[in-house]
Design a protein around this motif. Structure first.
Motif, mmCIF file in Angstrom:
data_model
loop_
_atom_site.group_PDB
_atom_site.id
_atom_site.type_symbol
_atom_site.label_atom_id
_atom_site.label_comp_id
_atom_site.label_asym_id
_atom_site.label_seq_id
_atom_site.Cartn_x
_atom_site.Cartn_y
_atom_site.Cartn_z
ATOM 1 N N UNK A 54 0.855 -1.176 0.000
ATOM 2 C CA UNK A 54 0.000 0.000 0.000
ATOM 3 C C UNK A 54 0.893 1.228 0.000
ATOM 4 N N UNK A 55 0.516 2.208 -0.800
ATOM 5 C CA UNK A 55 1.255 3.462 -0.853
ATOM 6 C C UNK A 55 0.321 4.609 -0.513
ATOM 7 N N UNK A 56 0.900 5.663 0.020
ATOM 8 C CA UNK A 56 0.130 6.861 0.324
ATOM 9 C C UNK A 56 -0.119 7.626 -0.965
ATOM 10 N N UNK A 57 -1.347 8.082 -1.164
ATOM 11 C CA UNK A 57 -1.706 8.841 -2.347
ATOM 12 C C UNK A 57 -1.568 10.324 -2.017
ATOM 13 N N UNK A 58 -0.550 10.977 -2.567
ATOM 14 C CA UNK A 58 -0.306 12.378 -2.277
ATOM 15 C C UNK A 58 -1.335 13.292 -2.939
ATOM 16 N N UNK A 61 -5.402 12.141 -0.100
ATOM 17 C CA UNK A 61 -5.008 11.387 1.097
ATOM 18 C C UNK A 61 -6.083 10.408 1.559
ATOM 19 N N UNK A 62 -7.297 10.531 1.027
ATOM 20 C CA UNK A 62 -8.369 9.606 1.412
ATOM 21 C C UNK A 62 -8.244 8.261 0.719
ATOM 22 N N UNK A 63 -7.443 8.199 -0.334
ATOM 23 C CA UNK A 63 -7.304 6.963 -1.107
ATOM 24 C C UNK A 63 -5.939 6.326 -0.881
ATOM 25 N N UNK A 64 -5.900 5.037 -1.021
ATOM 26 C CA UNK A 64 -4.658 4.271 -0.927
ATOM 27 C C UNK A 64 -4.353 3.728 -2.311
ATOM 28 N N UNK A 65 -3.081 3.712 -2.653
ATOM 29 C CA UNK A 65 -2.656 3.142 -3.930
ATOM 30 C C UNK A 65 -2.082 1.757 -3.647
ATOM 31 N N UNK A 66 -2.530 0.780 -4.419
ATOM 32 C CA UNK A 66 -2.068 -0.595 -4.271
ATOM 33 C C UNK A 66 -1.143 -0.933 -5.421
ATOM 34 N N UNK A 67 -0.070 -1.654 -5.109
ATOM 35 C CA UNK A 67 0.913 -2.023 -6.118
ATOM 36 C C UNK A 67 1.401 -3.438 -5.856
ATOM 37 N N UNK A 68 1.661 -4.146 -6.931
ATOM 38 C CA UNK A 68 2.215 -5.485 -6.832
ATOM 39 C C UNK A 68 3.614 -5.392 -6.235
ATOM 40 N N UNK A 69 3.910 -6.199 -5.239
ATOM 41 C CA UNK A 69 5.214 -6.143 -4.568
ATOM 42 C C UNK A 69 6.360 -6.473 -5.533
ATOM 43 N N UNK A 70 6.152 -7.412 -6.442
ATOM 44 C CA UNK A 70 7.228 -7.781 -7.362
ATOM 45 C C UNK A 70 7.518 -6.668 -8.359
ATOM 46 N N UNK A 71 6.537 -5.843 -8.686
ATOM 47 C CA UNK A 71 6.768 -4.723 -9.602
ATOM 48 C C UNK A 71 7.685 -3.699 -8.955
ATOM 49 N N UNK A 72 7.565 -3.524 -7.643
ATOM 50 C CA UNK A 72 8.414 -2.566 -6.950
ATOM 51 C C UNK A 72 9.842 -3.079 -6.850
ATOM 52 N N UNK A 73 10.013 -4.353 -6.555
ATOM 53 C CA UNK A 73 11.353 -4.897 -6.386
ATOM 54 C C UNK A 73 12.050 -5.128 -7.720
#
Length: 81
Positions: A54-58, A61-73
């Motif tokens: 989960x990432x903070x949406x700048x 701020x009311x929404x959360x951004x979801x991302x695949x963990x393997x895409x980040x690594x």
């Protein structure tokens, strides 16, 4: 490719995140054509197995951004020199 022990909705959400990158809950509902409650359940299961982050949406701020963990690594890290 994806763990077979995941519910079908979680596999669908994970595939969408693989293909489309980071998204909000609302984006995932629109792309998956699943009910909002089903997407929340899928995200919960994916978080429990540490397959997404989960990432903070700048922007909102009311929404959360979801991302695949393997895409980040998979992205190379830049070194600050």
């Amino acid at each position: 490719m994806y763990p077979t022990t995941l519910p079908p909705s979680s596999r669908t959400v994970l595939q969408i995140l693989d293909a489309g990158g980071a998204m909000t809950h609302k984006d995932l509902v629109q792309k998956s054509h699943l009910a909002p409650r089903t997407v929340r359940y899928a995200l919960k299961k994916l978080k429990e197995r540490e397959l997404i982050i989960e990432k903070f949406n700048f922007r909102d701020a009311r929404q959360i951004i979801y991302q695949n963990r393997t895409a980040q690594t998979a992205k190379p890290q830049q070194a600050f020199v």
